[in-house]
Scaffold this motif. Sequence first.
Motif, PDB file in Angstrom:
ATOM      1  N   LEU A 196       0.838  -1.203   0.000  1.00  0.00           N
ATOM      2  CA  LEU A 196       0.000   0.000   0.000  1.00  0.00           C
ATOM      3  C   LEU A 196       0.873   1.253   0.000  1.00  0.00           C
ATOM      4  O   LEU A 196       0.551   2.257  -0.643  1.00  0.00           O
ATOM      5  N   ASP A 197       1.980   1.181   0.707  1.00  0.00           N
ATOM      6  CA  ASP A 197       2.880   2.323   0.751  1.00  0.00           C
ATOM      7  C   ASP A 197       3.534   2.557  -0.613  1.00  0.00           C
ATOM      8  O   ASP A 197       3.674   3.707  -1.064  1.00  0.00           O
ATOM      9  N   VAL A 227      -1.047   4.363  -1.225  1.00  0.00           N
ATOM     10  CA  VAL A 227      -2.436   4.243  -0.767  1.00  0.00           C
ATOM     11  C   VAL A 227      -2.584   4.830   0.629  1.00  0.00           C
ATOM     12  O   VAL A 227      -3.580   5.514   0.942  1.00  0.00           O
ATOM     13  N   LEU A 228      -1.623   4.565   1.498  1.00  0.00           N
ATOM     14  CA  LEU A 228      -1.717   5.089   2.861  1.00  0.00           C
ATOM     15  C   LEU A 228      -1.804   6.611   2.849  1.00  0.00           C
ATOM     16  O   LEU A 228      -2.564   7.218   3.617  1.00  0.00           O
ATOM     17  N   GLN A 229      -1.019   7.226   1.961  1.00  0.00           N
ATOM     18  CA  GLN A 229      -1.049   8.684   1.838  1.00  0.00           C
ATOM     19  C   GLN A 229      -2.372   9.157   1.228  1.00  0.00           C
ATOM     20  O   GLN A 229      -2.892  10.224   1.579  1.00  0.00           O
ATOM     21  N   ALA A 230      -2.935   8.341   0.330  1.00  0.00           N
ATOM     22  CA  ALA A 230      -4.217   8.704  -0.285  1.00  0.00           C
ATOM     23  C   ALA A 230      -5.337   8.683   0.742  1.00  0.00           C
ATOM     24  O   ALA A 230      -6.281   9.488   0.649  1.00  0.00           O
ATOM     25  N   ALA A 278      -7.762  -2.194  -8.162  1.00  0.00           N
ATOM     26  CA  ALA A 278      -9.222  -2.045  -8.123  1.00  0.00           C
ATOM     27  C   ALA A 278      -9.640  -1.254  -6.886  1.00  0.00           C
ATOM     28  O   ALA A 278     -10.563  -0.427  -6.938  1.00  0.00           O
ATOM     29  N   GLY A 279      -8.943  -1.509  -5.778  1.00  0.00           N
ATOM     30  CA  GLY A 279      -9.214  -0.711  -4.587  1.00  0.00           C
ATOM     31  C   GLY A 279      -8.880   0.751  -4.800  1.00  0.00           C
ATOM     32  O   GLY A 279      -9.597   1.648  -4.318  1.00  0.00           O
ATOM     33  N   VAL A 280      -7.797   1.025  -5.527  1.00  0.00           N
ATOM     34  CA  VAL A 280      -7.439   2.407  -5.838  1.00  0.00           C
ATOM     35  C   VAL A 280      -8.527   3.063  -6.695  1.00  0.00           C
ATOM     36  O   VAL A 280      -8.863   4.244  -6.511  1.00  0.00           O
ATOM     37  N   ALA A 281      -9.096   2.298  -7.633  1.00  0.00           N
ATOM     38  CA  ALA A 281     -10.201   2.829  -8.439  1.00  0.00           C
ATOM     39  C   ALA A 281     -11.379   3.196  -7.553  1.00  0.00           C
ATOM     40  O   ALA A 281     -12.045   4.235  -7.767  1.00  0.00           O
ATOM     41  N   ALA A 282     -11.644   2.369  -6.535  1.00  0.00           N
ATOM     42  CA  ALA A 282     -12.734   2.677  -5.601  1.00  0.00           C
ATOM     43  C   ALA A 282     -12.428   3.948  -4.810  1.00  0.00           C
ATOM     44  O   ALA A 282     -13.324   4.777  -4.566  1.00  0.00           O
ATOM     45  N   LEU A 283     -11.168   4.112  -4.387  1.00  0.00           N
ATOM     46  CA  LEU A 283     -10.788   5.340  -3.677  1.00  0.00           C
ATOM     47  C   LEU A 283     -11.029   6.567  -4.556  1.00  0.00           C
ATOM     48  O   LEU A 283     -11.535   7.596  -4.094  1.00  0.00           O
ATOM     49  N   TRP A 284     -10.642   6.438  -5.826  1.00  0.00           N
ATOM     50  CA  TRP A 284     -10.775   7.562  -6.769  1.00  0.00           C
ATOM     51  C   TRP A 284     -12.233   7.939  -6.977  1.00  0.00           C
ATOM     52  O   TRP A 284     -12.597   9.128  -6.919  1.00  0.00           O
ATOM     53  N   LEU A 285     -13.078   6.932  -7.189  1.00  0.00           N
ATOM     54  CA  LEU A 285     -14.500   7.218  -7.378  1.00  0.00           C
ATOM     55  C   LEU A 285     -15.113   7.808  -6.114  1.00  0.00           C
ATOM     56  O   LEU A 285     -15.913   8.756  -6.172  1.00  0.00           O
ATOM     57  N   ALA A 315      -1.113  10.771  -5.681  1.00  0.00           N
ATOM     58  CA  ALA A 315      -1.113  11.739  -6.779  1.00  0.00           C
ATOM     59  C   ALA A 315      -2.390  11.660  -7.585  1.00  0.00           C
ATOM     60  O   ALA A 315      -2.908  12.682  -8.062  1.00  0.00           O
ATOM     61  N   LEU A 316      -2.930  10.447  -7.706  1.00  0.00           N
ATOM     62  CA  LEU A 316      -4.171  10.269  -8.457  1.00  0.00           C
ATOM     63  C   LEU A 316      -5.312  11.048  -7.811  1.00  0.00           C
ATOM     64  O   LEU A 316      -6.062  11.763  -8.493  1.00  0.00           O
ATOM     65  N   LEU A 317      -5.455  10.915  -6.496  1.00  0.00           N
ATOM     66  CA  LEU A 317      -6.533  11.630  -5.809  1.00  0.00           C
ATOM     67  C   LEU A 317      -6.271  13.129  -5.760  1.00  0.00           C
ATOM     68  O   LEU A 317      -7.215  13.937  -5.649  1.00  0.00           O
ATOM     69  N   GLY A 318      -4.996  13.500  -5.854  1.00  0.00           N
ATOM     70  CA  GLY A 318      -4.670  14.931  -5.842  1.00  0.00           C
ATOM     71  C   GLY A 318      -4.878  15.596  -7.181  1.00  0.00           C
ATOM     72  O   GLY A 318      -4.826  16.834  -7.281  1.00  0.00           O
ATOM     73  N   LEU A 319      -5.129  14.820  -8.224  1.00  0.00           N
ATOM     74  CA  LEU A 319      -5.337  15.367  -9.566  1.00  0.00           C
ATOM     75  C   LEU A 319      -6.809  15.724  -9.747  1.00  0.00           C
ATOM     76  O   LEU A 319      -7.681  14.855  -9.689  1.00  0.00           O
ATOM     77  N   ALA A 320      -7.076  17.011  -9.955  1.00  0.00           N
ATOM     78  CA  ALA A 320      -8.458  17.442 -10.159  1.00  0.00           C
ATOM     79  C   ALA A 320      -9.003  16.848 -11.452  1.00  0.00           C
ATOM     80  O   ALA A 320      -8.255  16.630 -12.418  1.00  0.00           O
TER      81      ALA A 320
END
Length: 935
Positions: free
Chosen positions: A152-153, A157-160, A382-389, A439-444
């Motif tokens: 995750l690190d 993911v932990l930072q997200a 896939a979990g990252v995709a869920a975080l993004w959504l 970075a993904l979640l930080g991208l508008a």
Amino acid sequence: MSHFYGLPFLRTLMAEATKSDARSVYDPDRLRFALTVLPGAGDLKALRARLATVLGSDRFGLEPMFDTVEPGEPVTYTFTPNGLDRTLPEDVLFSIAGDLRVELGLIACDPDLGATAYAEPVKDVPSATEGVVMDAVCWVKGDAPEPKTWALDKARVLQAWAKSPGKGKGIVVAQPDTGITDHTEFADTTIDFTKTLNLVEGGTKPTDPLSSSMSNPGHGTGTGSVVASGEGGKMKGSAPKATLVPIRCINDVKIFNAAPVAKAIDHAVQKGAHVISMSLGGIPSFALRQAIKRAIAKDVILLAAAGNCVGLVVWPAAYPEMIAVGGTNIHDKKWKGSSHGPAVDFSAPAEHVWKAVATDPAAPKTKIEGGQGTSFATALSAGVAALWLGHHGRAKVIQAARARGASVQALFRTAVQQTARRPAGFPSGLGAGVVNAEALLGLALGDIASAVVESAFEDPSGGIDEALTRLLGPGKADPEFDWDALGPEVAALAIADSRAGRDARGPGRETRAFRRASAELIEAAAGSRDPRLAQLALRGSPPAPAIIMPAPVDGARLAKVLSGLGAAAQPGLSVESASGVDPKEGQARLNATGRKAALAPLQRRLEKSEKTVDLNRLDRGLATLHREGTSARLGETTLMQLEALVSLTERPALAVSYRTTPEGKELQTIDTTDPELGRFAGLIELARPDLEAGPLQAVGRIDGDGIHLGTGFVVGPGLVMTNRHVLEEFASPLPRADKPKRWQMVRTTTIDFSPSGNDPAQKFAVEAVAFAGPQQIQRLPISFAKLDMALLKVQTVNAAGMALPKAFTVNQDAGWRGADANLFVVGFPAPPGAVPRDERGALRHDVIERLREIFGLNYRRKYFSPGLAQAGTQPWVFNHDATTLGGNSGSVIGALSGDLPAVGLHFAGDWLRANHAHDLAVVRAKAPAFAALFP
């Protein structure tokens, strides 16, 4: 274009079908086809009536694959004959599918093959039936790193989570897999059982049975935990607050069927899934791609594993519109087993990723350990995709995608690629880099680069062109080739070759898997503008691969050579004891006299062959070893030749040939003066008259449709013994794979007893099956508890008037196996179908050179190999160390004592190291049906 192995053959099978079949239509073992009709070409009732007319039977299941039909799109149906298992060869299945497509006017007709295209690496791999098990090459030794959140690190993911405390809450992640089972890692995971489904056994409970017959029991539990293990467990999923919807659609990750996966995707969409994670893969199908496109149109994100242990990116990941996830390790390097290539979009940790473990129903449900494979990279992503959504809100994501004229799938892919970490030296073929959730979640949403719209992904081959380039070199996919109809078979051949080690460059150029192409594909490929198709489909007998690759010259290899030379020079000390000899002893013995003695056996062998070896070079190499020992610097060719002098010796394979007696009679014989016979020389010379009197003659090469399949030997009047896995290449068990009622021949099969294996005067027709082990061998994990044996009924007098050779005496003495009992193997070794490698993935140079030394390029003929019996793992299995290769399957194991009885049936081996055989005396005691044939 109907032919015997097409519709006529299916009609024959259907005539025996049961009136009903209570199994799920998606049962992994059922014979099943996906039929796709043109839009408006008729409803279910009309198609059923046409099928019944074409088949001459109404004993089949037919149902729409998808719950709803989109306006103007083709309609796909699942067709399953009642009571019939999928036991037919792949080319026969494709021939049936081709005939159905023509007769019914279908867009596509795809058989479910149970394709073995996707392997999950495991620590301990059993030997295969004369083949290389790719899983062993993929496994990376060692333990999973601490802390348990390391993966995750690496994916940030932990930072997200700090940016988005919701951690995927409210996002539904569907997971087509083997199902799940109870585990403490799911104690605080939200699992929505109102949306789950079981396509294997039927019903809605997605319970993984954790059966011992499965290659990867608990796979769905492991991948599910990587997605959504809650925060209270020993490990954590990447989206611990997301809602998990497991769908049990496969019984084995290794055995891929497209129809149930397509059905699972459609079910997930209908139940409101937002993300679909697929840690599986195989060959393409029209229905599978149709399901994917429908899901993308419904704003679903779909991710699939690039593949494990096969090299090529497998399907569905290989489809251009899919998101394909590759695998990396803790150092941001390629996980050694990850598929790679242009189809991979990005990567994620795949080596020693912490996961929940559930492999045994009786074991505590608390264990976690490190898993390996792109399965876990995909689940984490896939979990990252869920975080993004969850972070942006799914409605806003859909709105942003609509504004760009792109799909949510394309928007997510672009955003991940835009923000991925790409450290210095990041491997090529693994996409844009390692997924970076922070970075993904930080991208508008408004700052995401222009997303590629789905229309740009149109590829008539559906990703097959990339596979052809990888295997056969550059080219251009023929737009006029019928990819919908024939693409799945092309992909199946490509994946099989890739697993065997085929490559457009280097040592794998000539490597082939043993597969046949259907008559339809051969015809279409021959007329295509892409010559690669013909090269793939027009398959002859696979030649031996030319394998020479550089490898580091290190002290360990030199020490092994010196120890072996030291052992060989000591009277009474076998080469097997070399590991206990100080390398300095070998070094000291390499003076001029010692070098001459070391090279003498090789020189005698060369005098009897057409092979050329530079003895002067070897002598110079030995002299260098004498001077410098393990610090010597030798060329790779010289070193490999020196290794061949000391490794795997006293286990030659002697070509069986003819000799003419003074009376003018021709006898099959062997050269008992071969210098490599070593300890066996005297014993074999004593046995030679008895060997010539019958045992050498009684072993024959089994061919199906003129292609070498294995070996067999005469054990009674009109009876030949071989392996069940050889039988499965030319006959199909009906109606079920296990405990069948009868066997249906699907090849014209013969056995030839000549030394060449190619003498029409010594060919006998195989007419029927007299006996076979009750359980299927080919598609299941190798299990020594299964009886890999078959008895064939053959002509007693052939068309040339020759009588069947004298039968072996079948041993009844269960005590024949003493300490190191002497034995011999007679069979027809075939060219190696894959590049031999060790557990590190390095080429086995000792094996490669030994194969050249023993066989040269002279395969598929009769050889005699001495060896020793060793202990086995099951009462009716023993091991032996005689030299065997693929093609030796079904070889006789004879005792070098008494009247040379047949004591064993060879059935599996691993590159001259560990060979396995059934003990015939024990089989007689444990299998009454077999014993009854030998009163």
